[in-house]
Design a protein around this motif. Structure first.
Motif, PDB file in Angstrom:
ATOM      1  N   SER A 172       0.156   6.084   4.081  1.00  9.43           N
ATOM      2  CA  SER A 172       1.343   5.227   3.920  1.00  9.43           C
ATOM      3  C   SER A 172       1.966   5.431   2.536  1.00  9.43           C
ATOM      4  CB  SER A 172       0.993   3.757   4.183  1.00  9.43           C
ATOM      5  OG  SER A 172       0.324   3.194   3.085  1.00  9.43           O
ATOM      6  N   HIS A 225       3.994   8.683   2.497  1.00 11.31           N
ATOM      7  CA  HIS A 225       5.311   8.478   3.114  1.00 11.31           C
ATOM      8  C   HIS A 225       6.189   7.605   2.230  1.00 11.31           C
ATOM      9  CE1 HIS A 225       4.147   9.570   7.538  1.00 11.31           C
ATOM     10  NE2 HIS A 225       3.814  10.502   6.665  1.00 11.31           N
ATOM     11  N   ASP A 226       5.576   6.589   1.640  1.00  7.87           N
ATOM     12  CA  ASP A 226       6.359   5.672   0.795  1.00  7.87           C
ATOM     13  C   ASP A 226       6.984   6.411  -0.393  1.00  7.87           C
ATOM     14  OD1 ASP A 226       7.081   2.867  -0.102  1.00  7.87           O
ATOM     15  OD2 ASP A 226       5.905   3.549  -1.821  1.00  7.87           O
ATOM     16  N   ASP A 275      10.797   6.383  -1.182  1.00  4.48           N
ATOM     17  CA  ASP A 275      11.268   5.829  -2.470  1.00  4.48           C
ATOM     18  C   ASP A 275      11.718   6.916  -3.452  1.00  4.48           C
ATOM     19  OD1 ASP A 275      10.757   3.306  -1.587  1.00  4.48           O
ATOM     20  OD2 ASP A 275       8.897   3.028  -2.724  1.00  4.48           O
ATOM     21  N   ARG A 288       2.854   8.962  -8.910  1.00  4.15           N
ATOM     22  CA  ARG A 288       1.970   8.008  -8.233  1.00  4.15           C
ATOM     23  C   ARG A 288       0.741   7.893  -9.113  1.00  4.15           C
ATOM     24  NH1 ARG A 288       1.706   3.824  -5.083  1.00  4.15           N
ATOM     25  NH2 ARG A 288       3.486   4.657  -3.941  1.00  4.15           N
ATOM     26  N   TYR A 335      -3.285   9.926   8.854  1.00  2.00           N
ATOM     27  CA  TYR A 335      -3.358   8.719   9.687  1.00  2.00           C
ATOM     28  C   TYR A 335      -3.713   9.025  11.122  1.00  2.00           C
ATOM     29  CZ  TYR A 335       1.482   8.450  11.638  1.00  2.00           C
ATOM     30  OH  TYR A 335       2.644   8.646  12.308  1.00  2.00           O
ATOM     31  N   VAL A 368      -0.971  -1.402  11.191  1.00  2.00           N
ATOM     32  CA  VAL A 368      -0.188  -0.228  10.791  1.00  2.00           C
ATOM     33  C   VAL A 368       1.235  -0.312  11.358  1.00  2.00           C
ATOM     34  CG1 VAL A 368      -0.040   2.297  10.822  1.00  2.00           C
ATOM     35  CG2 VAL A 368      -2.231   1.185  10.461  1.00  2.00           C
ATOM     36  N   SER A 399       4.609  -0.442   9.036  1.00  3.54           N
ATOM     37  CA  SER A 399       5.802   0.389   9.238  1.00  3.54           C
ATOM     38  C   SER A 399       7.042  -0.486   9.395  1.00  3.54           C
ATOM     39  CB  SER A 399       5.624   1.288  10.457  1.00  3.54           C
ATOM     40  OG  SER A 399       4.401   1.986  10.351  1.00  3.54           O
ATOM     41  N   GLU A 425       7.949  -1.646   5.944  1.00  2.00           N
ATOM     42  CA  GLU A 425       8.580  -0.592   5.134  1.00  2.00           C
ATOM     43  C   GLU A 425      10.038  -0.401   5.574  1.00  2.00           C
ATOM     44  OE1 GLU A 425       7.201   0.765   2.538  1.00  2.00           O
ATOM     45  OE2 GLU A 425       8.039   2.772   2.238  1.00  2.00           O
ATOM     46  N   LYS A 435       4.530  -5.255   4.864  1.00  3.83           N
ATOM     47  CA  LYS A 435       4.373  -3.969   4.177  1.00  3.83           C
ATOM     48  C   LYS A 435       3.014  -3.819   3.499  1.00  3.83           C
ATOM     49  CE  LYS A 435       6.395  -3.305   0.096  1.00  3.83           C
ATOM     50  NZ  LYS A 435       7.294  -2.955  -1.016  1.00  3.83           N
ATOM     51  N   THR A 436       2.505  -4.891   2.933  1.00  8.49           N
ATOM     52  CA  THR A 436       1.281  -4.772   2.134  1.00  8.49           C
ATOM     53  C   THR A 436       0.135  -5.659   2.624  1.00  8.49           C
ATOM     54  OG1 THR A 436       2.647  -4.299   0.225  1.00  8.49           O
ATOM     55  CG2 THR A 436       0.376  -4.886  -0.239  1.00  8.49           C
ATOM     56  N   GLN A 466       1.191  -7.477  -4.077  1.00 10.02           N
ATOM     57  CA  GLN A 466       2.556  -6.927  -4.051  1.00 10.02           C
ATOM     58  C   GLN A 466       3.461  -7.690  -5.019  1.00 10.02           C
ATOM     59  OE1 GLN A 466       3.407  -4.039  -2.309  1.00 10.02           O
ATOM     60  NE2 GLN A 466       5.189  -4.189  -3.650  1.00 10.02           N
ATOM     61  N   ASP A 524       2.643  -6.276  -8.323  1.00 10.09           N
ATOM     62  CA  ASP A 524       3.192  -4.917  -8.385  1.00 10.09           C
ATOM     63  C   ASP A 524       4.694  -4.985  -8.716  1.00 10.09           C
ATOM     64  OD1 ASP A 524       2.329  -2.108  -7.757  1.00 10.09           O
ATOM     65  OD2 ASP A 524       4.070  -2.198  -6.441  1.00 10.09           O
ATOM     66  N   LYS A 573       6.177   5.171 -13.643  1.00 10.96           N
ATOM     67  CA  LYS A 573       7.523   5.315 -13.065  1.00 10.96           C
ATOM     68  C   LYS A 573       8.498   4.579 -13.979  1.00 10.96           C
ATOM     69  CE  LYS A 573       6.612   1.530  -9.843  1.00 10.96           C
ATOM     70  NZ  LYS A 573       6.283   1.155  -8.487  1.00 10.96           N
ATOM     71  N   LYS A 596      16.042  -2.691  -4.657  1.00  5.76           N
ATOM     72  CA  LYS A 596      15.077  -3.710  -4.219  1.00  5.76           C
ATOM     73  C   LYS A 596      15.253  -5.000  -5.017  1.00  5.76           C
ATOM     74  CE  LYS A 596      11.680  -0.295  -2.799  1.00  5.76           C
ATOM     75  NZ  LYS A 596      10.281   0.055  -2.662  1.00  5.76           N
TER      76      LYS A 596
HETATM   77  C1  FPP Z   1       4.263   0.600  -1.075  1.00  2.03           C
HETATM   78  O1  FPP Z   1       5.333  -0.219  -1.420  1.00  2.03           O
HETATM   79  C2  FPP Z   1       4.252   0.832   0.406  1.00  2.03           C
HETATM   80  C3  FPP Z   1       3.421   0.281   1.303  1.00  2.03           C
HETATM   81  C4  FPP Z   1       2.370  -0.666   0.879  1.00  2.03           C
HETATM   82  C5  FPP Z   1       3.481   0.557   2.765  1.00  2.03           C
HETATM   83  C6  FPP Z   1       4.133   1.842   3.173  1.00  2.03           C
HETATM   84  C7  FPP Z   1       4.165   1.981   4.658  1.00  2.03           C
HETATM   85  C8  FPP Z   1       4.731   2.988   5.343  1.00  2.03           C
HETATM   86  C9  FPP Z   1       5.415   4.139   4.673  1.00  2.03           C
HETATM   87  C10 FPP Z   1       4.653   2.967   6.828  1.00  2.03           C
HETATM   88  C11 FPP Z   1       4.071   4.226   7.402  1.00  2.03           C
HETATM   89  C12 FPP Z   1       2.617   4.111   7.611  1.00  2.03           C
HETATM   90  C13 FPP Z   1       1.757   5.176   7.800  1.00  2.03           C
HETATM   91  C14 FPP Z   1       0.354   4.920   8.080  1.00  2.03           C
HETATM   92  C15 FPP Z   1       2.164   6.596   7.692  1.00  2.03           C
HETATM   93  P1  FPP Z   1       6.074  -0.102  -2.817  1.00  2.03           P
HETATM   94  O2  FPP Z   1       7.022   1.042  -2.789  1.00  2.03           O
HETATM   95  O3  FPP Z   1       6.642  -1.446  -3.104  1.00  2.03           O
HETATM   96  O4  FPP Z   1       4.872   0.122  -3.824  1.00  2.03           O
HETATM   97  P2  FPP Z   1       4.602   1.274  -4.899  1.00  2.03           P
HETATM   98  O5  FPP Z   1       5.056   0.673  -6.177  1.00  2.03           O
HETATM   99  O6  FPP Z   1       3.109   1.454  -4.858  1.00  2.03           O
HETATM  100  O7  FPP Z   1       5.350   2.499  -4.501  1.00  2.03           O
END
Ligand code: FPP
Ligand code: MG
Length: 298
Positions: free
Chosen positions: A63, A66-67, A71, A76, A99, A121, A125, A128, A152-153, A187, A190, A204, A214
């Motif tokens: 996840s 993909h995130d 974003d 990371r 996954y 999951v 999604s 997200e 999301k979290t 979250q 975060d 970041k 956001k």
């Molecule tokens: C981080 O958020 C993102 C998540 C906790 C969930 C992301 C979920 C998906 C992309 C759905 C797809 C799922 C799978 C299994 C492929 P953020 O951007 O607020 O946190 P960050 O600061 O860590 O980037």
């Protein structure tokens, strides 16, 4: 204790018998393994528990892969993200591989555990997707924000705790509330750190979330606290690359209206409820994990 989970993930990756996947997986920075920690602390170290923890961490890693594409994140955990190193296509495919292998392994655990995790999951999604759509406008509704971060979290952490309780034969409800509160607080913190941490600690750019569109909780509370002129100004800065002067204005307003303290207190309340629940059950290790979270710096 988490060594066994790491070895299990490696074994699952080795099963795929693909050099490229092994090489790419090795490039991923290992995170805090919060979900695995909770699962093992709740349910011990039986094979089914270690497998569940490994699968959840693989899904979580997928996840985040993909995130970071969604974003447009170059970093990371203070290191170059996989999409920055090898491009979006590779990052998406490694996510898909992690996954789908995770789901395959879920079938070998128990159908109840599999249902809980796969349902989470889907929630992840949906959350997200909501995060992406919400970024297109200036959201001022706290309940919409809370619902989005729950999906999301918190949903995966709640499901991990519920699945672990199930495997351990413990009552599910208190552990699920614990997981949900931890996820929400995680979250919220975060999102706070995106404002308070300097870009080096965070890995970041600071105020990155707002530039991405956001409107996290601090921005919603700031909007509520400002007068008409302030609200207009804040709205005009939404989803833009901010100058130093504009960043300073936001930071000053946050301070004047004590926004960060208000958000932190709200996260703390969730953690305190979780700690109290675990204290009542004599689950000291879980109380400690919750308390550590409220003090984390990145
Ligand atoms: C981080 O958020 C993102 C998540 C906790 C969930 C992301 C979920 C998906 C992309 C759905 C797809 C799922 C799978 C299994 C492929 P953020 O951007 O607020 O946190 P960050 O600061 O860590 O980037
Ligand atoms: Mg992100």
């Amino acid at each position: 204790m988490l060594e066994a989970v790491e070895r299990k993930i490696e074994q699952f990756i080795d099963d795929l018998d693909d050099k490229e996947v092994r090489r790419l997986y090795a490039k991923l920075p290992v995170g805090k393994r919060l979900r695995a920690k909770l699962i093992v602390k709740i349910a011990g170290e039986r094979l089914s528990v270690i497998k569940t923890a490994a699968v959840v961490e693989m899904i979580h890693a997928a996840s985040l892969l993909h995130d970071d594409v969604i974003d447009d994140a170059d970093t990371r955990r203070a290191k170059p993200s996989l999409n920055a190193l090898y491009g979006n296509k590779t990052a998406i495919m490694l996510g898909d591989i992690l996954y789908s292998k995770g789901f395959l392994e879920l079938n070998n655990i128990s159908s109840d555990v599999a249902k809980r995790i796969s349902n989470a999951v889907t929630q992840l999604s949906l959350g997200e997707l909501k995060d992406v759509s919400l970024s297109k406008t200036f959201n001022t509704d706290t309940s919409v924000y809370m619902e989005m971060i729950y999906q999301k979290t918190a949903s995966l952490i709640e499901a991990s705790a519920g699945a672990a309780a199930l495997l351990a034969g413990k009552p599910k409800e208190p552990f699920m509330i614990y997981g949900r509160n931890l996820g929400l607080a995680f979250q919220m913190i975060d999102d706070l750190l995106d404002i308070t941490s300097d870009s080096q600690t965070l890995g970041k750019p600071a105020l990155h979330d707002f530039a991405e569109g956001k409107t996290t909780l601090p921005y919603i509370y700031l909007y509520e606290a400002l007068d008409e002129t302030g609200r207009e100004r804040l709205k005009n800065l939404h989803a833009k690359v901010l100058s130093k002067e504009e960043q300073r204005w936001i930071m000053t307003q946050m301070q004047t209206h004590q926004i960060l303290m208000k958000c932190y207190a709200q996260a703390r309340e969730l953690i305190e409820e979780a700690v109290e629940l675990m204290n009542r059950l004599g689950e000291d290790a879980l109380s400690e994990i919750a308390m550590e979270m409220i003090d984390r710096e990145f």
